[in-house]
Scaffold this motif. Sequence first.
Motif, PDB file in Angstrom:
ATOM      1  N   ASP A  18       0.627  -0.970  -0.205  1.00 30.54           N
ATOM      2  CA  ASP A  18      -0.827   0.056   0.175  1.00 30.54           C
ATOM      3  C   ASP A  18       1.081   1.054  -0.037  1.00 30.54           C
ATOM      4  O   ASP A  18       0.542   2.309  -0.035  1.00 30.54           O
ATOM      5  CB  ASP A  18      -1.142  -0.088   1.567  1.00 30.54           C
ATOM      6  CG  ASP A  18      -1.901  -0.884   1.213  1.00 30.54           C
ATOM      7  OD1 ASP A  18      -2.708  -1.318   0.127  1.00 30.54           O
ATOM      8  OD2 ASP A  18      -1.598  -1.472   2.335  1.00 30.54           O
ATOM      9  N   PHE A  19       2.075   1.184   0.702  1.00 32.11           N
ATOM     10  CA  PHE A  19       3.061   2.287   0.229  1.00 32.11           C
ATOM     11  C   PHE A  19       3.151   2.384  -1.097  1.00 32.11           C
ATOM     12  O   PHE A  19       3.321   3.879  -1.422  1.00 32.11           O
ATOM     13  CB  PHE A  19       4.385   1.299   0.932  1.00 32.11           C
ATOM     14  CG  PHE A  19       4.516   1.832   2.572  1.00 32.11           C
ATOM     15  CD1 PHE A  19       4.532   2.993   2.868  1.00 32.11           C
ATOM     16  CD2 PHE A  19       3.656   0.874   2.549  1.00 32.11           C
ATOM     17  CE1 PHE A  19       4.988   2.821   4.301  1.00 32.11           C
ATOM     18  CE2 PHE A  19       3.603   0.781   4.129  1.00 32.11           C
ATOM     19  CZ  PHE A  19       3.863   1.467   5.090  1.00 32.11           C
ATOM     20  N   SER A  20       2.685   1.675  -2.485  1.00 32.10           N
ATOM     21  CA  SER A  20       2.962   2.330  -3.727  1.00 32.10           C
ATOM     22  C   SER A  20       2.398   3.892  -3.787  1.00 32.10           C
ATOM     23  O   SER A  20       1.660   3.943  -4.801  1.00 32.10           O
ATOM     24  CB  SER A  20       3.038   0.660  -4.624  1.00 32.10           C
ATOM     25  OG  SER A  20       1.188   0.773  -4.531  1.00 32.10           O
ATOM     26  N   LEU A  21       0.637   3.787  -3.275  1.00 35.36           N
ATOM     27  CA  LEU A  21       0.031   4.135  -3.260  1.00 35.36           C
ATOM     28  C   LEU A  21      -0.492   6.302  -2.843  1.00 35.36           C
ATOM     29  O   LEU A  21      -0.717   6.980  -3.089  1.00 35.36           O
ATOM     30  CB  LEU A  21      -1.481   4.066  -2.338  1.00 35.36           C
ATOM     31  CG  LEU A  21      -1.908   2.467  -2.664  1.00 35.36           C
ATOM     32  CD1 LEU A  21      -2.775   2.635  -1.756  1.00 35.36           C
ATOM     33  CD2 LEU A  21      -2.240   2.573  -3.796  1.00 35.36           C
ATOM     34  N   GLY A  22       1.421   6.381  -2.881  1.00 33.13           N
ATOM     35  CA  GLY A  22       1.783   7.878  -2.116  1.00 33.13           C
ATOM     36  C   GLY A  22       1.962   7.732  -1.013  1.00 33.13           C
ATOM     37  O   GLY A  22       2.015   6.556  -0.218  1.00 33.13           O
ATOM     38  N   ASN A  23       2.964   9.186  -0.213  1.00 32.93           N
ATOM     39  CA  ASN A  23       3.197   9.628   1.303  1.00 32.93           C
ATOM     40  C   ASN A  23       2.287   9.598   1.935  1.00 32.93           C
ATOM     41  O   ASN A  23       1.757   9.612   3.664  1.00 32.93           O
ATOM     42  CB  ASN A  23       4.073  10.331   1.273  1.00 32.93           C
ATOM     43  CG  ASN A  23       5.272  10.083   0.053  1.00 32.93           C
ATOM     44  OD1 ASN A  23       5.731   8.865   0.645  1.00 32.93           O
ATOM     45  ND2 ASN A  23       5.646  11.178  -0.192  1.00 32.93           N
TER      46      ASN A  23
END
Length: 397
Positions: free
Chosen positions: A39-44
Amino acid sequence: MLPEGWESTTLGEIMDFRNGLNFSKSDSKNLIKVVGVSDFSLGNVLSRTDSLKETYVDQFKDDDLLQENDFLFVRSNGNKSLIGRCLYFPHIPEPISFSGFTIRGRLKNPLISATYIFQIVAGEYFRKYINLSGSGTNISNLSQEILSNTPLILPPLPEQKKIAAILSTWDRAIEGTEKLLANSQQQKKALMQQLLTGKKRLPGFTGEWRDLKLKTFLQESVIPSPQPNPRKRITVRLSLNGVEKREVRGTESIDATNYFTRKAGQFIYGKQNIHKGAFGIIPKILDGFETSQDIPCFDFLPNVCPAWFFYYFARENIHHTLETKMTGTGSKRLNQKTFLNLTCHAPPISEQQAIAAVLTTADAEITALESDLSRLRQEKKALMQQLLTGRRRVTVD
């Protein structure tokens, strides 16, 4: 020396940490959404939860749930570059927990701005610091101790809020440009699929498309290099990333193999990796460079538009299928004869040129947006260096 009114502290002095849960399959009816490393690929920043995976757990405590203004850090992962990456949760719309590969951070003091801390922990300098913490080499696991010992300096709360507001403005500009870029890339992809298959015809074109072998459009170029030179070698990058000068290898012998002169405007591909997008058109700056026969080159014949030809093969579903044509034991290769006997569905050259012009315009728009995005990121990075260190002070109303 600290700026006036600022104080030196550590992340551990302002934040509590807790490792995530290691969830296992359960017959329980307690269903909960969990934030994992993917889920960290969704942004910060994570403010929507519809994409999160759900899992059944026997029981969980309140402290196992995320709260508004919490932070999550990647603790361990197969991809070391992700370790230390941060997610910020300004809003929690429903109960959410976090996986054992993460560490939750929660501010102890409500008089510290969460959005200000976010600007620090989401930045590349923070990740570089914690990744090289202690040993000078990239860590394989992030610990609460490393996070706790991370130093930082804090301005007074009003200044924290003002700095965070300024940097958030840049974040919105960056996010807006990222969305425009993603839209343009998707539109180009759709255009390629429509125009290069004939599903959509440009106005004024009605000519018949024909199935033609590539040798109708290409002729192999075999010009031996008169004086092979290791400093004038080129290679083809994967994933359609173009043709570039190859670095000189320390043990390379000038006469170890046969080399051939390559010309600007020729089509070039890597025999072992063409199915991975290792092909392109040689730019002017690399005219006169050379390759071995492992990277063959071809002259375009007069009845084809070079740009159209490149776009035709640039579709993933086309160049991925080339792997089925590769032969050999061990490292398979696509030889020149097989390549030239492949068939493509082609329009007349006038329509090829028109299609190429449309796609070239789309590429120019994408390049301009990429340039804008790079500029915005660099400008924000420079501004952060000034604002988060106190070298440049802000005026607080």
